[in-house]
Design a protein around this motif. Structure first.
Motif, PDB file in Angstrom:
ATOM      1  N   GLN A 115      88.266  83.579  95.004  1.00 31.72           N
ATOM      2  CA  GLN A 115      89.289  84.332  94.271  1.00 31.72           C
ATOM      3  C   GLN A 115      89.468  83.765  92.871  1.00 31.72           C
ATOM      4  N   ALA A 116      89.421  82.441  92.769  1.00 36.74           N
ATOM      5  CA  ALA A 116      89.537  81.814  91.437  1.00 36.74           C
ATOM      6  C   ALA A 116      88.352  82.204  90.565  1.00 36.74           C
ATOM      7  N   ILE A 117      87.137  82.205  91.162  1.00 34.99           N
ATOM      8  CA  ILE A 117      85.931  82.593  90.409  1.00 34.99           C
ATOM      9  C   ILE A 117      86.050  84.040  89.959  1.00 34.99           C
ATOM     10  N   ILE A 118      86.527  84.903  90.898  1.00 33.58           N
ATOM     11  CA  ILE A 118      86.679  86.331  90.557  1.00 33.58           C
ATOM     12  C   ILE A 118      87.696  86.481  89.439  1.00 33.58           C
ATOM     13  N   ARG A 119      88.805  85.783  89.503  1.00 32.84           N
ATOM     14  CA  ARG A 119      89.816  85.852  88.438  1.00 32.84           C
ATOM     15  C   ARG A 119      89.234  85.378  87.114  1.00 32.84           C
ATOM     16  N   ASN A 120      88.489  84.276  87.181  1.00 31.07           N
ATOM     17  CA  ASN A 120      87.857  83.765  85.951  1.00 31.07           C
ATOM     18  C   ASN A 120      86.866  84.777  85.392  1.00 31.07           C
ATOM     19  N   ALA A 121      86.105  85.399  86.319  1.00 38.16           N
ATOM     20  CA  ALA A 121      85.127  86.402  85.868  1.00 38.16           C
ATOM     21  C   ALA A 121      85.841  87.599  85.272  1.00 38.16           C
ATOM     22  N   GLU A 122      86.903  88.037  85.887  1.00 39.70           N
ATOM     23  CA  GLU A 122      87.655  89.173  85.358  1.00 39.70           C
ATOM     24  C   GLU A 122      88.275  88.811  84.010  1.00 39.70           C
ATOM     25  N   THR A 123      88.785  87.605  83.928  1.00 45.12           N
ATOM     26  CA  THR A 123      89.359  87.172  82.657  1.00 45.12           C
ATOM     27  C   THR A 123      88.265  87.131  81.585  1.00 45.12           C
ATOM     28  N   ALA A 124      87.100  86.615  81.967  1.00 42.47           N
ATOM     29  CA  ALA A 124      85.980  86.549  81.021  1.00 42.47           C
ATOM     30  C   ALA A 124      85.537  87.954  80.660  1.00 42.47           C
ATOM     31  N   ASN A 125      85.505  88.858  81.636  1.00 38.87           N
ATOM     32  CA  ASN A 125      85.099  90.247  81.365  1.00 38.87           C
ATOM     33  C   ASN A 125      86.110  90.904  80.439  1.00 38.87           C
TER      34      ASN A 125
END
Length: 136
Positions: A115-125
């Motif tokens: 979930q943290a990776i997904i949040r980071n990826a979404e934030t990066a996106n």
């Protein structure tokens, strides 16, 4: 001696009646004593027989009690074995539960990491989108 003969001659019937009466009384006394002895013997015999019957009855009850004790002991042994198997199964189940809890905890940690990776990826996106939107 003449007086005795004269007395006996005068009272012969009285003497015979008294003698017969004495023999009759002695005969009755003898008969009574014989019957009483026989009755006492029969009573003693019956008492002994009743005591023997009581002893036999007590022996049978004792044997029955011993059989019940043996049955109860077998049931206790069977219950003890069953309890041992239940304890062993419960221990095995607890081990499995502990392993499952460990796996669940690890999966929760991984899930949080993902979930943290997904949040980071979404934030990066989102940051990339903002940058792409700024450079048309």
């Amino acid at each position: 001696m003449g007086k005795i003969k004269e007395f006996v001659a005068d009272h012969l019937t009285d003497i015979i009646i008294i003698g017969a009466g004495l023999f009759f009384i002695l005969g009755c006394w003898w008969f009574y004593t014989a019957n009483r002895t026989a009755n006492d013997y029969n009573n003693a015999t019956q008492s002994v027989e009743r005591a023997e019957e009581g002893i036999n009855s007590a022996g049978k009850r004792l044997e029955s009690a011993q059989n019940q004790i043996e049955d109860a002991q077998r049931e206790l042994d069977r219950a003890d074995k069953t309890t041992g198997r239940i304890k062993q199964t419960a221990g095995t189940n607890q081990t499995i539960i502990d392993e499952c809890t460990g796996i669940t905890d690890k999966m929760s940690e991984r899930s949080r990491s993902i979930q943290a990776i997904i949040r980071n990826a979404e934030t990066a996106n989102q940051a990339d989108e903002t940058q792409t939107n700024c450079n048309p």
